[in-house]
Scaffold this motif. Structure first.
Motif, PDB file in Angstrom:
ATOM      1  N   ILE A  65       0.699  -1.294  -0.081  1.00 47.87           N
ATOM      2  CA  ILE A  65       0.131  -0.037   0.175  1.00 47.87           C
ATOM      3  C   ILE A  65       0.879   1.128   0.058  1.00 47.87           C
ATOM      4  CG2 ILE A  65      -1.655   1.402   1.264  1.00 47.87           C
ATOM      5  CD1 ILE A  65      -3.048  -0.848   0.128  1.00 47.87           C
ATOM      6  N   ARG A  66       2.228   0.958   0.466  1.00 50.29           N
ATOM      7  CA  ARG A  66       2.852   2.245   0.610  1.00 50.29           C
ATOM      8  C   ARG A  66       3.311   2.672  -0.734  1.00 50.29           C
ATOM      9  NH1 ARG A  66       4.312   2.949   5.979  1.00 50.29           N
ATOM     10  NH2 ARG A  66       3.963   1.505   7.400  1.00 50.29           N
ATOM     11  N   THR A  99       1.873   2.663  -3.575  1.00 48.75           N
ATOM     12  CA  THR A  99       0.352   2.868  -4.714  1.00 48.75           C
ATOM     13  C   THR A  99       0.291   4.231  -4.764  1.00 48.75           C
ATOM     14  OG1 THR A  99      -0.903   3.379  -2.593  1.00 48.75           O
ATOM     15  CG2 THR A  99      -0.950   0.882  -3.654  1.00 48.75           C
ATOM     16  N   LEU A 104      -0.893   6.629  -3.249  1.00 50.96           N
ATOM     17  CA  LEU A 104      -1.991   7.306  -2.578  1.00 50.96           C
ATOM     18  C   LEU A 104      -1.352   8.188  -1.448  1.00 50.96           C
ATOM     19  CD1 LEU A 104      -4.509   4.255  -2.145  1.00 50.96           C
ATOM     20  CD2 LEU A 104      -4.807   6.014  -3.728  1.00 50.96           C
ATOM     21  N   ASN A 105      -2.134   9.190  -1.122  1.00 47.94           N
ATOM     22  CA  ASN A 105      -1.672   9.863   0.260  1.00 47.94           C
ATOM     23  C   ASN A 105      -2.038   9.004   1.595  1.00 47.94           C
ATOM     24  OD1 ASN A 105      -1.130  12.169  -1.117  1.00 47.94           O
ATOM     25  ND2 ASN A 105      -3.285  12.889  -1.460  1.00 47.94           N
ATOM     26  N   LEU A 106      -1.060   8.964   2.295  1.00 47.62           N
ATOM     27  CA  LEU A 106      -1.198   8.141   3.376  1.00 47.62           C
ATOM     28  C   LEU A 106      -0.941   8.866   4.830  1.00 47.62           C
ATOM     29  CD1 LEU A 106       1.380   5.170   2.245  1.00 47.62           C
ATOM     30  CD2 LEU A 106      -1.160   5.309   1.862  1.00 47.62           C
ATOM     31  N   PRO A 151      -4.330   4.742   4.057  1.00 47.74           N
ATOM     32  CA  PRO A 151      -4.439   5.721   2.656  1.00 47.74           C
ATOM     33  C   PRO A 151      -5.573   6.793   3.632  1.00 47.74           C
ATOM     34  CG  PRO A 151      -4.897   3.515   2.053  1.00 47.74           C
ATOM     35  CD  PRO A 151      -4.596   3.273   3.399  1.00 47.74           C
ATOM     36  N   THR A 167      -8.549   9.276   3.528  1.00 41.33           N
ATOM     37  CA  THR A 167      -9.949   8.940   2.731  1.00 41.33           C
ATOM     38  C   THR A 167     -10.873  10.145   3.260  1.00 41.33           C
ATOM     39  OG1 THR A 167     -11.161   7.868   4.406  1.00 41.33           O
ATOM     40  CG2 THR A 167     -10.006   6.485   2.687  1.00 41.33           C
ATOM     41  N   ALA A 197     -10.213   7.379  -1.366  1.00 41.52           N
ATOM     42  CA  ALA A 197      -8.937   8.042  -1.274  1.00 41.52           C
ATOM     43  C   ALA A 197      -8.806   8.854  -2.332  1.00 41.52           C
ATOM     44  CB  ALA A 197      -8.190   6.805  -1.007  1.00 41.52           C
ATOM     45  N   THR A 198      -9.428   8.557  -3.483  1.00 40.31           N
ATOM     46  CA  THR A 198      -9.482   9.416  -4.628  1.00 40.31           C
ATOM     47  C   THR A 198     -10.672   9.293  -5.260  1.00 40.31           C
ATOM     48  OG1 THR A 198      -8.873   7.763  -6.634  1.00 40.31           O
ATOM     49  CG2 THR A 198      -6.953   8.654  -5.305  1.00 40.31           C
ATOM     50  N   VAL A 258     -11.261   2.483   0.025  1.00 39.45           N
ATOM     51  CA  VAL A 258     -10.891   1.659   0.661  1.00 39.45           C
ATOM     52  C   VAL A 258     -11.972   1.096   1.754  1.00 39.45           C
ATOM     53  CG1 VAL A 258      -8.405   2.293   0.659  1.00 39.45           C
ATOM     54  CG2 VAL A 258      -9.880   3.294   2.579  1.00 39.45           C
TER      55      VAL A 258
END
Ligand SMILES: Cc1cc2nc3c(=O)[nH]c(=O)nc-3n(C[C@H](O)[C@H](O)[C@H](O)COP(=O)(O)OP(=O)(O)OC[C@H]3O[C@@H](n4cnc5c(N)ncnc54)[C@H](O)[C@@H]3O)c2cc1C
Length: 363
Positions: free
Chosen positions: A236-237, A239, A241-243, A249, A251, A257-258, A263
């Protein structure tokens, strides 16, 4: 043209997403999932008992999805391609999507304690359960150290106490932080009565071949089960995506998440009234249903729920040994202990299986 929905992970959340979406017209659903069977993870501590069998706690995807049009893509997701949108998989393929749900669950949290990776057995899925079962000898001379006094650690310690010398180690000064003090104290007394040695208020410093070194004490062990919490899976790190600070992620209140990626389940760091909602199968199922319904509404151009996701837990039940349990039911209203708590937990397992059958079987 059909709308393509891809769900990564066929656990509690992923199957609930699919259940909520399967009747939306012109939707094609693909499930990316490396396993052959849905693992009923909350039941796995039972499989550790002497007469337990892992096969009783899994349901084949072939059986679940048999009467649906869902395509099971039998591989693991390893990353995301953002333009054009697709999931990258371990078998080298790209699975394009219009809507994507990441529901691949969590990994065991394995902090950098010397010796933990080498000697500790995490318990997160059926494969881990099989490894622990292989190591168990089911006689009182074998000492099993269980680290972590949360739900998983307490259930494992209780399940093994009849046939092993069990020691339960917890860094905090109490077990079961998810329960009120009175119920947690009941659980502690029950474990002690079953012969479990409980060590509270000491952290693990290092683990050696047959010895676990704590802040002040040191104990011998034969098998070490690590139940020290959950973490976000490594893939997932990567991907894009903003974490958040814990790697989850980020959300909105709908799990988005986008624009096109949601998720659900353990991967969705849900909070309510400023507090973390515990990552459980119950929450994963409710969240999966919520996310599936939300995507269905977006596909059909219907308005979304204004409030966002706000789970209301029906109860929390913990097995203390094959015949005893503790917890609460009816939205926190009623504490339960002993045989009745255990029976209610059994019932909740049975209800989940029935719900699965009802959701995916055609009349
Ligand atoms: C020992 C134990 C006992 C528990 N007891 C309880 C309990 O009593 N009650 C309760 O409510 N909760 C309990 N929980 C917590 C509960 O099991 C989890 O919260 C729940 O399973 C989360 O659901 P999920 O759908 O997010 O993930 P999971 O149910 O873990 O499903 C994730 C799925 O994703 C798949 N997957 C993983 N990686 C990938 C990938 N890269 N690509 C594609 N697929 C992937 C996995 O194979 C799996 O099928 C327990 C957990 C443990 C470990």
């Amino acid at each position: 043209m059909a709308v393509e929905v891809v769900v990564v992970g066929g656990g509690y959340a992923g199957l609930a997403v699919i259940g909520a979406l399967q009747d939306v017209p012109d939707v094609r659903i693909q499930l990316i999932e490396p396993g052959n069977a849905h693992e009923l993870i909350p039941e796995l501590p039972e499989a550790l008992s002497v007469h337990g069998a892992i096969s009783r706690h899994v349901v084949d995807y072939a059986e679940i999805l048999d009467e649906t049009k869902v395509k099971h893509v039998k591989t693991a997701a390893i990353g995301l391609q953002h333009t054009p949108p697709a999931v990258l998989t371990q078998d080298g393929s790209k699975v394009p999507y219009d809507w994507l749900v990441l529901a691949s669950g969590s990994s065991p949290s394995m902090p950098p304690i010397p010796g933990l990776q080498k000697y500790g057995h995490p318990l997160r899925n059926a494969e881990d359960t099989a490894r622990i079962k292989e190591a168990l000898q089911y006689h009182k001379a074998q000492r099993v150290a269980v680290v972590g006094g949360g739900l998983t650690g307490v259930e494992v310690a209780g399940m093994l106490a009849a046939d092993h010398d069990v020691i339960l180690i917890e860094a905090a000064r109490r077990v079961l932080p998810a329960l009120g003090r009175g119920l947690a104290e009941y659980a502690l007394q029950r474990l002690l009565r079953s012969g479990v040695t409980v060590v509270l208020g000491q952290k693990v410093q290092r683990i050696e071949t047959h010895s676990i070194v704590l802040d002040r004490d040191q104990y011998g062990y034969d098998v070490l089960v690590w139940a020290g919490g959950i973490a976000v899976p490594e893939w997932i790190r990567h991907t894009g995506l903003n974490l958040d600070d814990h790697g989850f992620p980020i959300t909105n209140a709908n799990g988005q998440a986008t624009d096109r990626i949601f998720v659900a389940g353990d991967l969705w760091h849900v909070t309510a009234d400023g507090k973390d909602v515990p990552a459980t199968a119950q929450v994963a199922t409710i969240a999966g249903h919520y996310v599936g319904t939300t995507i269905g509404r977006l596909i059909l151009g219907k308005p979304l729920e204004a409030t966002g996701f706000s789970p209301r837990l029906r109860g929390m039940l913990i097995s203390l040994d094959p015949g005893q349990g503790v917890g609460w039911v009816l939205h926190g209203g009623i504490p339960v202990r002993g045989l009745s708590a255990r029976a209610l937990k059994e019932l909740s397992f049975r209800q989940y299986r029935l719900k699965l059958a009802r959701t995916f079987r055609r009349p």
